[in-house]
Scaffold this active site. Structure first.
Site, PDB file in Angstrom:
ATOM      1  N   HIS A 237       0.811  -1.225   0.000  1.00  0.00           N
ATOM      2  CA  HIS A 237       0.000   0.000   0.000  1.00  0.00           C
ATOM      3  C   HIS A 237       0.842   1.272   0.000  1.00  0.00           C
ATOM      4  O   HIS A 237       0.336   2.354  -0.288  1.00  0.00           O
ATOM      5  CB  HIS A 237      -0.991  -0.006   1.175  1.00  0.00           C
ATOM      6  CG  HIS A 237      -0.402   0.292   2.510  1.00  0.00           C
ATOM      7  ND1 HIS A 237      -0.113  -0.692   3.435  1.00  0.00           N
ATOM      8  CD2 HIS A 237      -0.038   1.462   3.105  1.00  0.00           C
ATOM      9  CE1 HIS A 237       0.375  -0.142   4.524  1.00  0.00           C
ATOM     10  NE2 HIS A 237       0.443   1.165   4.353  1.00  0.00           N
TER      11      HIS A 237
ATOM     12  N   ASP B  54       0.182  -7.683   1.711  1.00  0.00           N
ATOM     13  CA  ASP B  54       0.565  -6.274   1.685  1.00  0.00           C
ATOM     14  C   ASP B  54       2.090  -6.106   1.665  1.00  0.00           C
ATOM     15  O   ASP B  54       2.639  -5.244   2.342  1.00  0.00           O
ATOM     16  CB  ASP B  54      -0.022  -5.523   2.884  1.00  0.00           C
ATOM     17  CG  ASP B  54      -0.054  -4.010   2.645  1.00  0.00           C
ATOM     18  OD1 ASP B  54       0.196  -3.590   1.495  1.00  0.00           O
ATOM     19  OD2 ASP B  54      -0.291  -3.264   3.610  1.00  0.00           O
TER      20      ASP B  54
ATOM     21  N   SER C 269       4.659   2.523   7.813  1.00  0.00           N
ATOM     22  CA  SER C 269       4.274   1.364   7.015  1.00  0.00           C
ATOM     23  C   SER C 269       5.426   0.897   6.140  1.00  0.00           C
ATOM     24  O   SER C 269       6.048   1.696   5.437  1.00  0.00           O
ATOM     25  CB  SER C 269       3.075   1.701   6.124  1.00  0.00           C
ATOM     26  OG  SER C 269       1.915   1.865   6.886  1.00  0.00           O
TER      27      SER C 269
END
Length: 471
Positions: free
Chosen positions: A103, A133, A206
């Site tokens: 992402h 992910d 992230s």
């Protein structure tokens, strides 16, 4: 005696203290060691220009033309715009392979990597896996890059110290520390195996690494649970043992290649276990076997998969992960419970990515057109007729009993049965008419069963329901 008791307590307390791992005095040495391998990631994406002054005036407003002219004069009309985003990552090889979250880079036109030493390099996208992910990038550097190694996430214990590093809120190369709060967390994916930690993770973290105290990556920071968007001490890192398998395939193929068994499954509840004679609620109950490896090998709906490739199956989540982590084309032994006995079936796995979105529902043969009803177990049942096929949009070959009504105070209603559901099996035997159903109810009662296992289809999707026979 009193003094002896005090001495015993002291010895016990000392023993506990000796087994506990002391908190580190400082994380500075670890941070200095791993910092050069952690990177900041900036992505750039082209966003289509606005077609009008949305968000400024309501559509149809008399001021709409005025604001459109104002935007055009200032060069803000329909011109495409550039949007940027920030994230984190880490180098896993001296020749420039970098791991981050999917992402973070999804939809990006350009990916720029900023290194701890201060230089920047453009990155090429090698491959992604939206299911976990994870994304793999590659940069070309004129010198070997400092990198970190993956550790064994399975050895991480609840309470172990961990350290996260990344680019929170664009601040860059920021370190936070905490402990492993829990293992084996699942958020939404079939392959989820998250480490929960209270080390501060925020937006921009992230894709960054979660380190153990040996400087090994045991997780990739992916998500947080927060009511306000900031860290409240509930962060999730995808376990390294999941990530390494994905990375190996992305490096070799540029995509993932997961094993595919070709069955639909659901968890075995206590009631289902009792209904089919299992000693405990374990394994994965097969609800449907569409064309594929499972059907070719002889797996049937109603089988309970007890072991897969020599490993006990606890539930559906564990089976899905294990099958996905098994090599495509491998022949594995699957032990199933069928009619109270175990059978071993050899299955050659297919590839899930090829089969996904192309799995048809099973289509039994024609059903007799018998317009009679049965009121039982809080339901009104009727065999499939041409009229019901048309009303419920059933396939031409659909057979079974259609639920035409369910008493709201019944156990059937509590279990989720509704008018329009199609019952295709009772007691793991196919039902084509009323007589078939009543025969299975009688057989279950004679066998001392407290519940009857039904295979129910709704909009083509099958599920098993254990319905109590005690009215």
């Amino acid at each position: 005696m009193w003094m002896a008791g005090i001495s015993l307590m002291f010895v016990f307390a000392a023993a506990l203290a000796s087994t506990a791992r002391a908190a580190p005095e400082s994380f500075a040495e670890l941070a200095e060691t791993i910092s050069p391998s952690v990177v900041n990631i900036t992505t750039s994406t082209t966003v289509a220009g606005r077609t009008g002054p949305q968000g400024i005036v309501p559509e149809g407003s008399p001021f709409e033309d005025f604001f459109r002219e104002f935007q055009d004069r200032n060069g803000q009309g329909n011109r495409p715009r550039r949007s940027s985003a920030l994230g984190s990552g880490f180098v896993i090889s001296e020749d420039g392979f970098i791991v981050t979250n999917n992402h973070v880079i999804e939809g990006a036109d350009e990916i720029l990597i900023e290194f701890f030493e201060g230089f920047e390099l453009p990155a090429e996208l090698i491959g992604t896996d939206p299911n976990t992910d994870i994304a793999l990038l590659k940069v070309e550097a004129d010198r070997p890059l400092k990198f970190v190694n993956f550790g064994d996430s399975d050895t991480a214990r609840v309470g172990d110290w961990v350290m996260a590093m990344g680019n929170p809120l664009g601040q860059g190369f920021s370190v936070s520390a905490g402990i492993v709060s829990q293992r084996g967390r699942a958020l939404s994916g079939a392959y989820d195996d998250y480490i929960q930690t209270d080390a501060a993770i925020n937006r921009g973290n992230s894709g960054g690494p979660l380190f153990n105290m040996d400087g090994e990556v045991i997780g990739v920071n992916t998500a947080i649970l927060s009511p306000n968007g900031g860290s409240i001490g509930i962060g999730f890192s995808m376990a390294s043992n999941v990530v390494t398998r994905v990375i190996d395939q992305l490096q070799e193929f540029g995509e993932t290649r997961r094993g595919w068994l070709g069955v639909r499954i659901q968890d075995v509840t206590d009631e289902i276990a009792e209904a089919i004679g299992l000693e405990e609620a374990a394994g994965a109950l097969v609800t449907d076997v569409p064309p594929g490896p499972g059907r070719e090998a002889g797996i049937e709906a109603g089988d309970v998969i007890m072991t897969f490739d020599g490993v006990d199956v606890a539930d559906t989540r564990g089976l899905v992960r294990q099958v996905g982590e098994t090599n495509v084309g491998k022949t594995v032994r699957v032990v199933v419970m069928r009619d109270g006995q175990t059978q071993t079936i050899a299955v050659t796995l297919g590839r899930r990515e090829t089969a996904e979105a192309a799995v048809p529902a099973a289509q039994p043969g024609d059903a007799p057109d018998v317009p009679e009803e049965l009121e039982t177990l809080g339901m009104t049942l009727m065999p499939v007729t041409d009229e019901l096929r048309e009303q419920l949009e059933l396939s031409a070959g659909a057979e079974g009993l259609v639920v035409t009504d369910v008493e709201e105070t019944s156990a059937a209603f509590e279990k989720g049965l509704r008018a329009g559901d199609l019952i295709t099996e009772a007691g793991q035997e196919k039902v084509a008419g009323i007589e078939d159903f009543t025969a299975q109810v009688d057989a279950a009662k004679e066998a001392g069963r407290k519940s009857l296992l039904l295979l129910v289809r709704r909009a083509g999707d099958p599920r098993f329901v254990a319905l109590s026979l005690e009215e």
